[in-house]
Design a protein around this motif. Structure first.
Motif, PDB file in Angstrom:
ATOM      1  N   PHE A 181     -36.235   9.635   5.395  1.00 40.58           N
ATOM      2  CA  PHE A 181     -37.418  10.151   6.086  1.00 40.58           C
ATOM      3  C   PHE A 181     -38.427   9.037   6.334  1.00 40.58           C
ATOM      4  N   TRP A 182     -38.748   8.269   5.292  1.00 47.35           N
ATOM      5  CA  TRP A 182     -39.766   7.235   5.436  1.00 47.35           C
ATOM      6  C   TRP A 182     -39.282   6.074   6.295  1.00 47.35           C
ATOM      7  N   THR A 183     -38.012   5.725   6.197  1.00 46.67           N
ATOM      8  CA  THR A 183     -37.520   4.659   7.067  1.00 46.67           C
ATOM      9  C   THR A 183     -37.495   5.119   8.530  1.00 46.67           C
ATOM     10  N   LEU A 207     -35.007  11.647  14.771  1.00 46.98           N
ATOM     11  CA  LEU A 207     -34.656  11.105  13.454  1.00 46.98           C
ATOM     12  C   LEU A 207     -35.659  11.536  12.394  1.00 46.98           C
ATOM     13  N   VAL A 208     -36.939  11.450  12.738  1.00 49.90           N
ATOM     14  CA  VAL A 208     -37.975  11.854  11.788  1.00 49.90           C
ATOM     15  C   VAL A 208     -37.872  13.351  11.490  1.00 49.90           C
ATOM     16  N   LEU A 209     -37.697  14.152  12.522  1.00 50.06           N
ATOM     17  CA  LEU A 209     -37.589  15.603  12.330  1.00 50.06           C
ATOM     18  C   LEU A 209     -36.363  15.953  11.496  1.00 50.06           C
ATOM     19  N   GLN A 210     -35.235  15.336  11.798  1.00 47.76           N
ATOM     20  CA  GLN A 210     -33.992  15.652  11.104  1.00 47.76           C
ATOM     21  C   GLN A 210     -34.038  15.243   9.634  1.00 47.76           C
ATOM     22  N   THR A 211     -34.545  14.055   9.368  1.00 46.07           N
ATOM     23  CA  THR A 211     -34.650  13.631   7.967  1.00 46.07           C
ATOM     24  C   THR A 211     -35.710  14.447   7.234  1.00 46.07           C
ATOM     25  N   GLY A 212     -36.716  14.908   7.983  1.00 40.28           N
ATOM     26  CA  GLY A 212     -37.725  15.788   7.376  1.00 40.28           C
ATOM     27  C   GLY A 212     -37.136  17.130   6.987  1.00 40.28           C
ATOM     28  N   TYR A 213     -36.270  17.673   7.841  1.00 41.53           N
ATOM     29  CA  TYR A 213     -35.602  18.941   7.503  1.00 41.53           C
ATOM     30  C   TYR A 213     -34.735  18.793   6.254  1.00 41.53           C
ATOM     31  N   ILE A 214     -33.978  17.692   6.176  1.00 37.43           N
ATOM     32  CA  ILE A 214     -33.141  17.459   4.997  1.00 37.43           C
ATOM     33  C   ILE A 214     -34.004  17.303   3.755  1.00 37.43           C
ATOM     34  N   ARG A 215     -35.102  16.602   3.905  1.00 35.04           N
ATOM     35  CA  ARG A 215     -36.032  16.385   2.790  1.00 35.04           C
ATOM     36  C   ARG A 215     -36.546  17.711   2.236  1.00 35.04           C
ATOM     37  N   LYS A 216     -36.755  18.679   3.133  1.00 32.71           N
ATOM     38  CA  LYS A 216     -37.269  19.984   2.711  1.00 32.71           C
ATOM     39  C   LYS A 216     -36.155  20.982   2.407  1.00 32.71           C
TER      40      LYS A 216
END
Length: 210
Positions: free
Chosen positions: A7-9, A53-62
């Protein structure tokens, strides 16, 4: 680190892309490239890729896997748009391999590599360990034009030493951070990660030699 790394990367890569093309987006919108359809479409696909990418990694993060899968199809289509628009720009601007500067040759090989890795990511979409590494490394491969623009805004490009060192630092920090993530989560460096890094350097060597 397991939840936050990608997410952060991804957020960092989005920041780099927005900063790189901030003149096109915000304060010099009347420039010639902003009225050229091929550059507009190409730029929009790239921006959409980094946002997704940000949205997708954010979904995984949550832990929202359903939303991640739903947006994944859009992400693959945007990736295809990145590939097609990039090759179209190559064909229109450069009349053959022989007239390309070495960095453009590298970008052409990297775009092909990006296409292969995104296809592999799609095929391995149910294998999270492979899926996210294919996408991450593929994205690093097409980061060259973004870093070139960032360098142009931060320092003089009369001498290549500073820009080359700057871009090398960014790329290597991103690869090393992936290795650290691998080690902290898998207790080893994943083959996709180290092979992807080796291929990165092989491409640059080939681009200078060919």
């Amino acid at each position: 680190m397991r939840k936050n790394f990608f997410f952060w990367t991804s957020l960092f890569l989005l920041f780099l892309s927005v900063f790189a093309f901030s003149d096109n987006l915000f304060y010099d919108v009347g420039q010639k490239s902003n009225s050229d359809p091929k550059f507009i479409i190409h730029g929009l696909f790239f921006l959409a890729w980094f946002i997704i990418l940000v949205l997708q990694t954010g979904y995984i993060r949550k832990g929202n896997y359903k939303a991640h899968r739903t947006l994944g199809i859009t992400g693959m289509l945007v990736g295809l748009g990145v590939i097609i628009s990039t090759f179209y720009v190559f064909v229109v601007i450069y009349e053959g391999w022989s007239v390309m500067p070495f960095q453009v040759k590298a970008n052409r090989i990297f775009t092909t590599s990006f296409a292969i890795l995104i296809w592999l990511a799609f095929l391995n979409r149910k294998n999270g360990v492979k899926h996210k590494r294919y996408i991450f490394i593929g994205t690093l491969y097409v980061l060259g034009p973004v870093l070139d623009r960032v360098v142009g805004k931060l320092m003089s490009i009369e001498s290549l030493t500073g820009p080359v060192i700057f871009e090398a630092i960014i790329w290597n920090v991103l690869f090393i951070s992936l290795f650290v993530y691998d080690w902290s989560t898998l207790k080893k460096i994943h083959p996709i990660s180290w092979i992807g890094c080796i291929w990165f350097y092989v491409v640059w060597i080939l681009s200078v030699m060919l």
